[in-house]
Design a protein around this motif. Structure first.
Motif, short mmCIF file in Angstrom:
data_model
loop_
_atom_site.label_atom_id
_atom_site.label_comp_id
_atom_site.label_asym_id
_atom_site.label_seq_id
_atom_site.Cartn_x
_atom_site.Cartn_y
_atom_site.Cartn_z
N ALA A 173 52.92 19.65 29.82
CA ALA A 173 52.66 20.00 28.42
C ALA A 173 53.78 20.87 27.87
O ALA A 173 54.23 20.69 26.73
N GLU A 174 54.24 21.82 28.67
CA GLU A 174 55.33 22.70 28.23
C GLU A 174 56.63 21.92 28.12
O GLU A 174 57.42 22.13 27.18
N LEU A 175 56.86 21.02 29.06
CA LEU A 175 58.08 20.21 29.03
C LEU A 175 58.16 19.34 27.77
O LEU A 175 59.19 19.32 27.08
N VAL A 176 57.07 18.63 27.47
CA VAL A 176 57.12 17.73 26.32
C VAL A 176 57.17 18.50 25.00
O VAL A 176 57.80 18.07 24.03
N LYS A 177 56.54 19.66 24.97
CA LYS A 177 56.55 20.47 23.75
C LYS A 177 57.93 21.04 23.48
O LYS A 177 58.43 21.00 22.35
N ARG A 178 58.58 21.55 24.51
CA ARG A 178 59.85 22.25 24.31
C ARG A 178 61.05 21.32 24.26
O ARG A 178 62.11 21.69 23.74
N THR A 179 60.91 20.09 24.78
CA THR A 179 62.03 19.15 24.71
C THR A 179 61.89 18.15 23.58
O THR A 179 62.89 17.67 23.05
N GLY A 180 60.66 17.79 23.24
CA GLY A 180 60.46 16.79 22.20
C GLY A 180 60.66 15.36 22.66
O GLY A 180 60.57 14.42 21.86
N PHE A 181 60.90 15.14 23.94
CA PHE A 181 61.06 13.77 24.43
C PHE A 181 59.75 13.00 24.27
O PHE A 181 58.67 13.55 24.49
N PRO A 182 59.81 11.72 23.91
CA PRO A 182 58.60 10.90 23.87
C PRO A 182 57.95 10.87 25.25
O PRO A 182 58.64 10.87 26.27
N VAL A 183 56.63 10.82 25.28
CA VAL A 183 55.93 10.82 26.55
C VAL A 183 54.90 9.71 26.57
O VAL A 183 54.20 9.46 25.57
N TYR A 184 54.82 9.02 27.69
CA TYR A 184 53.88 7.93 27.92
C TYR A 184 53.17 8.20 29.25
O TYR A 184 53.53 9.13 29.98
N ALA A 185 52.17 7.39 29.56
CA ALA A 185 51.44 7.56 30.82
C ALA A 185 51.19 6.21 31.45
O ALA A 185 51.04 5.19 30.75
N ALA A 186 51.14 6.17 32.78
CA ALA A 186 50.65 5.01 33.51
C ALA A 186 49.12 5.05 33.49
O ALA A 186 48.53 6.09 33.18
N LYS A 195 56.25 20.95 41.22
CA LYS A 195 55.52 22.09 40.67
C LYS A 195 56.46 23.26 40.38
O LYS A 195 56.38 23.90 39.32
N ARG A 196 57.37 23.54 41.29
CA ARG A 196 58.31 24.65 41.10
C ARG A 196 59.55 24.23 40.32
O ARG A 196 60.20 25.07 39.70
N LEU A 197 59.85 22.95 40.36
CA LEU A 197 61.05 22.47 39.66
C LEU A 197 60.84 22.37 38.16
O LEU A 197 61.75 22.69 37.37
N LEU A 198 59.66 21.93 37.72
CA LEU A 198 59.44 21.60 36.31
C LEU A 198 59.72 22.75 35.34
O LEU A 198 60.36 22.54 34.30
N PRO A 199 59.25 23.98 35.59
CA PRO A 199 59.56 25.06 34.63
C PRO A 199 61.06 25.27 34.46
O PRO A 199 61.54 25.52 33.34
N LYS A 200 61.81 25.16 35.55
CA LYS A 200 63.26 25.32 35.46
C LYS A 200 63.89 24.15 34.73
O LYS A 200 64.84 24.33 33.94
N LEU A 201 63.37 22.96 34.96
CA LEU A 201 63.88 21.78 34.26
C LEU A 201 63.61 21.89 32.76
O LEU A 201 64.47 21.54 31.94
N THR A 202 62.44 22.40 32.39
CA THR A 202 62.11 22.58 30.98
C THR A 202 63.11 23.50 30.30
O THR A 202 63.60 23.22 29.20
N THR A 203 63.44 24.60 30.95
CA THR A 203 64.42 25.54 30.39
C THR A 203 65.78 24.87 30.21
O THR A 203 66.44 25.04 29.17
N ARG A 204 66.18 24.08 31.19
CA ARG A 204 67.50 23.43 31.13
C ARG A 204 67.54 22.34 30.06
O ARG A 204 68.61 22.07 29.48
N LEU A 205 66.40 21.67 29.81
CA LEU A 205 66.39 20.55 28.87
C LEU A 205 66.03 20.94 27.44
O LEU A 205 66.15 20.13 26.52
N GLN A 206 65.55 22.16 27.24
CA GLN A 206 65.14 22.58 25.90
C GLN A 206 66.24 22.41 24.84
O GLN A 206 65.95 22.04 23.71
#
Length: 610
Positions: free
Chosen positions: A267-280, A362-373
């Motif tokens: 949720a934080e990743l899609v909100k802060r990056t704005g990338f389109p999101v889909y689901a299987a 789990k530990r990677l995603l918050p850091k990835l969000t910061t890098r992709l914002q």
């Protein structure tokens, strides 16, 4: 080193850290010398982990332990009609209560083998379930008399060996000196790896006294730390690929994003990056489906054309928690090459063709969000077709599959738990946008028909704990006949699901896979609206039943505020065409039929009866 080897090593490190913490706690408080029974220790650990319900069936080898369960003020025993249903219920409970686990208790041999199908389904779909088995005493296991519930050949470990095939960790308690550590070990494995574990609890050992000091050290359910250098390198590679893709990136969420607890991180990743999101399909409700940048369900070649084009044309796909089964990928028709894919998993990541074992999402995603914002401005320029499913205007009053599911979408509310049985229900509901906070529960990979009945019981009980408003089950008449007994347990437990029975005279999904007119896909037609009363309810007092024959009757019922309030358990029988099915199911069945090649294997001139 392989991913499995890294995971095993990390599990051992976790165990040693926990042991060190318990030793330090005991050294700091040596006066905590209170004694506790082994059985009590196990119950206290479960309560600490948020477990409020235990499912199962009593048997002579678990009755003594059951006294500890029944006497504890914070955990309730939910006696089921059979062990298979109990395992299903523990599975459903764990899916909804995402930070906890499900627990099923059976007796030795006859009970545990009945439950093993349910445990296997939880293993297949990454669901944390503890299977406790009451077993003969330690002396009986050593001396091997010909006891009831044994195979009569002295193999007291035969069922343990069977359980090892469908659990991530197992323990046979043999000594009071190691019992608490063994319990802690398998509970940690269950939570960290989100898969079932197995515990043999001998009758005598349940009543051995042990020190209670370990209870002061909580079970650590956090995933292991990532190697910082490897993690940093992987992050740099991902950012480089996003730059090379000119920010044309989509996020694809799947089942393990839910099972391994990264919904908030996504949720934080899609909100802060704005990338389109889909689901299987198995990742439905991993992302808020009312979110403006959410585009819907991607199922390979059977996806809605707009979704298929958007996902497959993206220059880079960030896949989170993928489980690439046949029904989850449109029979393996994902048209996404590895060169355009980054996969994040609980215990490894893959960046194009490079594997990084031991780097968990789990530990990677918050850091990835910061890098992709910083890519947000460019990402939000990528259009996302609205995820909508309007009710079609049809010139008849028949309850069709094409009309039913979008009409049901209008009935759904925030904080609903929506359970869909394998077959027409799970395929039909996929394209329906769910309101914010709704939870989807389905078993698309394992696909054991009848699973949803027990699962609905567990899901509804977990929902009460978490403040969900309603639990709604969609199930076909064929599936319901397998596990219908649990409706009686629902009424005894006080949960009030709404159960929609799709009466289409048999196994519609099987008809589409093979044998449209074959008698083996037919079933007996039950008096569905009399079931609740037969199974212990009092029609009009604590349960209500309805028969709807057409669109008008169903719409009138759905619009009734009293019905929608769900203050009683309610069963709705809907009469439907046996040959009608959701379009997605028809397309999947066509692909599966080609894979199975039944027709090609028939001798020349031999076909189905007409």
């Amino acid at each position: 080193m392989s991913t499995a080897a890294v995971a095993q090593l990390q599990a051992e490190v976790n165990r040693l850290r926990h042991e060190l913490s318990t030793v330090k706690a005991h050294e700091q408080s040596p006066e905590s010398g209170e004694q506790i029974f082994v059985g009590q220790y196990l119950v206290e650990r479960l309560v600490q982990l948020g477990v409020t319900k235990m499912f199962g069936v009593p048997g002579d080898f678990n009755l003594g332990f059951l006294d500890f369960v029944e006497d504890h003020p914070k955990i309730d025993w939910v006696g089921n009609c059979n062990e298979l249903n109990a395992a299903y219920a523990a599975d459903g409970y764990a899916r909804v209560k995402e930070t906890s686990l499900g627990v099923v208790l059976t007796t030795f041999g006859v009970g545990e083998l009945s439950a093993i199908n349910g445990i296997a389904g939880a293993f297949s779909e990454h669901v944390p379930v503890l299977h406790i088995v009451g077993v003969p005493s330690t002396s009986q296991q050593k001396n091997k008399p010909m006891l009831h519930h044994t195979l009569g050949d002295g193999r007291f470990d035969a069922y343990y060996r069977a359980a090892e095939q469908v659990t991530i960790s197992a323990a046979s308690l043999e000594s009071k000196d190691t019992a608490a550590a063994q319990i802690d070990r398998i509970l940690t494995d269950c939570l960290v790896m989100a898969r079932p574990v197995y515990l043999m609890l001998p009758t005598d050992l349940a009543y051995e006294r042990i020190p209670s000091y370990r209870l002061k050290t909580p079970i650590n359910s956090n995933p292991p730390d990532n190697d910082p250098d490897v993690e940093q390198f992987a992050l740099d590679e991902i950012v480089k690929l996003v730059q090379e893709a000119d920010e044309d990136v989509i996020i694809l969420a799947d089942a393990c994003a839910i099972r391994h607890g990264v919904k908030q991180e996504i949720a934080e990743l899609v909100k802060r990056t704005g990338f389109p999101v889909y689901a299987a399909p198995m990742g439905k409700t991993a992302v808020d489906e009312s979110y403006e940048r959410y585009g819907g369900i991607y199922v390979g070649s059977i996806s809605h054309p707009d979704i298929k084009e958007k996902v497959e044309s993206a220059k880079l796909i960030l896949s989170i928690g993928a489980l690439k089964s046949d029904f989850n990928t449109g029979n393996f028709t994902y048209h996404i090459p590895a060169s355009r894919t980054i996969e994040l998993h609980s215990d490894h990541i893959r960046v194009q063709f490079a594997m990084f074992p031991g780097i968990g999402m789990k530990r990677l995603l918050p850091k990835l969000t910061t890098r992709l914002q910083p890519f947000h401005e460019g990402a939000k320029q990528i259009s996302v077709p609205p995820f909508v499913f309007p009710v079609p205007q049809e010139d008849n009053d028949i309850i069709s599959q094409s009309w039913l599911w979008p009409r049901m979408g209008q009935f759904f509310r925030p904080k609903d738990i929506i359970v869909a049985e394998t077959g027409t229900s799970s395929f039909g509901v996929l394209e329906v946008p769910f309101p914010r906070g709704a939870v989807f529960v389905s078993q698309i990979l394992w696909g054991s028909i009848g699973w949803t009945v027990g699962s609905t019981l567990g899901a509804a009980l977990a929902g009460v704990d978490l403040g969900y408003k309603r639990t709604i089950l969609f199930i076909g008449d064929g599936s319901l006949q397998l596990t219908v007994q649990e409706l009686s347990v629902m009424m005894r437990s006080g949960v009030k699901p709404i159960i929609f029975v799709l009466n289409n005279k048999g196994y519609t999904i099987e008809r589409y896979l093979h044998g449209m007119e074959r008698k083996y896909n037919d079933i007996s037609n039950w008096k569905w609206t009399q079931l609740l009363d037969t199974l212990g309810g009092q029609e009009g007092k604590n349960c209500l039943s309805y028969l709807v024959r057409n669109k008008s009757e169903l719409s009138t019922l759905l619009d009734d505020p009293t019905f929608a309030a769900a203050d009683k358990i309610q069963l709705v029988e809907m009469l439907m065409d046996p040959r009608d099915a959701p379009n997605a199911l028809k397309r999947q069945a066509e692909l599966s039929g080609k894979t199975n090649r039944y027709v090609a294997e028939l001798p020349s001139g031999v076909g189905e009866a007409v």
